[in-house]
Design a protein around this motif. Sequence first.
Motif, mmCIF file in Angstrom:
data_model
loop_
_atom_site.group_PDB
_atom_site.id
_atom_site.type_symbol
_atom_site.label_atom_id
_atom_site.label_comp_id
_atom_site.label_asym_id
_atom_site.label_seq_id
_atom_site.Cartn_x
_atom_site.Cartn_y
_atom_site.Cartn_z
ATOM 1 N N GLN A 192 6.588 11.588 7.394
ATOM 2 C CA GLN A 192 5.235 11.419 7.094
ATOM 3 C C GLN A 192 4.277 11.079 8.558
ATOM 4 O O GLN A 192 3.452 10.278 8.559
ATOM 5 C CB GLN A 192 4.735 10.622 6.028
ATOM 6 N N GLY A 223 3.376 3.967 -0.991
ATOM 7 C CA GLY A 223 4.763 3.687 -1.830
ATOM 8 C C GLY A 223 5.082 2.173 -2.390
ATOM 9 O O GLY A 223 5.619 1.933 -3.239
ATOM 10 N N GLN A 261 0.707 11.275 -3.908
ATOM 11 C CA GLN A 261 1.556 10.813 -2.726
ATOM 12 C C GLN A 261 2.909 11.388 -2.760
ATOM 13 O O GLN A 261 3.353 11.955 -1.607
ATOM 14 C CB GLN A 261 1.739 9.285 -2.639
ATOM 15 N N SER A 288 6.524 -4.388 1.552
ATOM 16 C CA SER A 288 6.230 -3.623 2.729
ATOM 17 C C SER A 288 7.590 -3.145 3.327
ATOM 18 O O SER A 288 8.427 -4.093 3.926
ATOM 19 C CB SER A 288 5.594 -4.075 3.968
ATOM 20 N N LYS A 289 7.900 -1.912 3.077
ATOM 21 C CA LYS A 289 9.188 -1.496 3.776
ATOM 22 C C LYS A 289 9.212 -1.998 5.169
ATOM 23 O O LYS A 289 10.304 -2.173 5.677
ATOM 24 C CB LYS A 289 9.529 -0.082 3.551
ATOM 25 N N THR A 290 8.319 -1.817 6.074
ATOM 26 C CA THR A 290 8.605 -1.829 7.566
ATOM 27 C C THR A 290 7.758 -3.243 7.813
ATOM 28 O O THR A 290 8.326 -3.885 8.943
ATOM 29 C CB THR A 290 7.534 -0.877 8.171
ATOM 30 N N PHE A 291 7.187 -4.125 6.843
ATOM 31 C CA PHE A 291 6.428 -5.025 7.393
ATOM 32 C C PHE A 291 5.529 -5.146 8.551
ATOM 33 O O PHE A 291 5.564 -6.102 9.176
ATOM 34 C CB PHE A 291 7.389 -6.206 7.168
ATOM 35 N N VAL A 301 0.444 10.827 8.773
ATOM 36 C CA VAL A 301 -0.264 9.548 8.526
ATOM 37 C C VAL A 301 -0.533 8.408 9.783
ATOM 38 O O VAL A 301 -1.447 7.725 9.755
ATOM 39 C CB VAL A 301 0.559 8.818 7.313
ATOM 40 N N LYS A 309 -3.809 6.004 11.851
ATOM 41 C CA LYS A 309 -3.537 4.556 12.161
ATOM 42 C C LYS A 309 -3.551 4.030 13.398
ATOM 43 O O LYS A 309 -4.133 2.792 13.895
ATOM 44 C CB LYS A 309 -1.982 4.209 11.800
ATOM 45 N N THR A 342 2.715 -2.998 8.309
ATOM 46 C CA THR A 342 1.467 -2.235 7.832
ATOM 47 C C THR A 342 0.380 -3.081 7.922
ATOM 48 O O THR A 342 0.259 -3.950 7.268
ATOM 49 C CB THR A 342 1.843 -1.628 6.288
ATOM 50 N N ILE A 363 0.680 -1.105 0.225
ATOM 51 C CA ILE A 363 -0.108 -0.065 0.199
ATOM 52 C C ILE A 363 0.863 1.241 -0.085
ATOM 53 O O ILE A 363 2.038 0.979 0.359
ATOM 54 C CB ILE A 363 -0.963 -0.101 1.138
ATOM 55 N N GLY A 380 9.355 5.420 1.422
ATOM 56 C CA GLY A 380 8.276 4.662 0.614
ATOM 57 C C GLY A 380 7.921 5.240 -0.762
ATOM 58 O O GLY A 380 7.701 4.320 -1.880
ATOM 59 N N ARG A 381 7.616 6.395 -0.486
ATOM 60 C CA ARG A 381 7.055 7.056 -1.888
ATOM 61 C C ARG A 381 8.098 7.274 -3.046
ATOM 62 O O ARG A 381 7.710 7.932 -4.212
ATOM 63 C CB ARG A 381 6.245 8.301 -1.607
ATOM 64 N N GLU A 431 2.507 13.701 0.354
ATOM 65 C CA GLU A 431 2.955 13.105 1.453
ATOM 66 C C GLU A 431 4.478 13.879 2.047
ATOM 67 O O GLU A 431 4.746 13.873 3.240
ATOM 68 C CB GLU A 431 3.196 11.740 1.479
#
Length: 522
Positions: free
Chosen positions: A506, A158, A351, A208-211, A509, A513, A213, A156, A269-270, A355
Amino acid sequence: MKLKNINPTSTRAWSTLQQHFNETKDVKMQELFKKNPNRKSDYTLKFDDFTLDFSKNRINNQTFNSLIDLAKETGLKEAIEAQFSGEKINVTENRAVLHTALRDKSNTPILVDEKNIKPEVAATLSKIKDFSDNVINGKFKGYTNKPFTDVVNIGIGGSDLGPKMAVEALKFYQNHLKCHFISNVDGDHVYETIKNLNPETTLFVIVSKTFTTQETLTNALTVQKWFLEKATVADIAHNFVAVSTNLEAVKDFGISPNNIFPMWDWVGGRYSLWSAVGLTIALSVGYKNFDDFLTGANQMDVHFKNTSFDKNLPVVLALISIWYNNFFNSETEVLLPYTQYLELLPMYLQQTIMESNGKSVDRNGDAINYQTGTIVWGSTGTNAQHAFMQLVHQGTKLIPADFIGFLEPLHGDSNHHAKLMANLYGQTEALYKGKTKGEVNIELKLADKTHDIEKLLPFKTFAGNKPSNTLLIQKLTPNALGRLIALYEHKTFVQGVIWNIYSFDQFGVELGKELAKNYLKC
Ligand code: F6P
């Protein structure tokens, strides 16, 4: 080297621009064209096969020079150097900003924490090449030994928008693999996408950069459950790969370490479609085209880094945009690519731009007393002409427009292409010229509608004087797409530097969440 910390409104250039704005805000572009017959060529820049015509803007030489002074006074040159050399200019996250290193194939080392990152970048590119080559040629197969027919990118923001936009933009160059994208945590999005897919021949790319999300992990687990209705846990190693910085979390998910493509925290991410986040792009169009895409972006990087501000495409676009945003108080900009292939470009750039530059405190952490991030929106021409362009032509708001056109169509139909481009040129002319009462008068007389003149005159008159840039590119190739995306990335960077904000975090955002998590606990 840190970014300078200068309130742009305190600069000499800003005061000059403010005074100049007060004196020139009502000047008509038509007058400027009349005064200078060479205006179009004087206000046109070239870079390879890119031609940027910015003559249809409410600027003159003094505006232009003062805007360049603003860039100089706010330390743009030093900021560009700091970004490219790996300084930690993402101060709030203590990170370098090096998406540019992902497309830099020179041998010059780039250091992050005293370590040269180039070898890791090269190794990852070579892994992307091997993997995409072998999936495309059928050597890598699914768990029942059948070649892959479909690829599903699960990510999702980026980790979705870039690959999705580029796959769509480069559809002309696509091979036999059908690519799908799952992003929304809406289960209907997931089930609608997988309902006709065969798990045996579908490759899942979890990005997923962070894994961490929520959307991506939820969607990945749902897809994995669906997969395990037919396959075994051991089969996951054949049909699932992941792209992430969080190697431990990926392994915990059950993905084999061989199937993990690394990412780095110095890529936002973006700005990540140039990394392994772009794996689906390489799968869709083949590595050679992916490589051309990176090369194109690097060409724009070199142009941005080495060209004087007055001839620098991203800098000029950024400055013109600041002129409208901060002096004319324009709140939005419209992006109009005249090719259906770039349908997702406005959404992708939303984005990148919003962002990055949607910030209201400066680099001191103080509240800002001037406008920052522009709102960008848009759609493809000519569709846009039949949807929202009425408001741009005759509404009360001043909405600067970027028109992007290609001189050669990919399927070679000159009949369609002539009409498409005629519409692009027609729109830009209508916006700046408008239509005077005198012209409406003549038009209605010629149409034998003299009796309607009094009634219709105000409605058929266009004020005109609406600004636009026209970017013409020879052809939509992977290389041209790379240059185009990098152009807007750098435009965004320039604006963040001048507005004295941090463009690479960012935090805005995050709050939503967190609050969503509370609702889940209820
Ligand atoms: O929307 C916020 C954001 O952090 C984006 O910047 C990022 O592109 C997206 O979420 C996805 O994050 P990740 O790749 O870590 O799943």
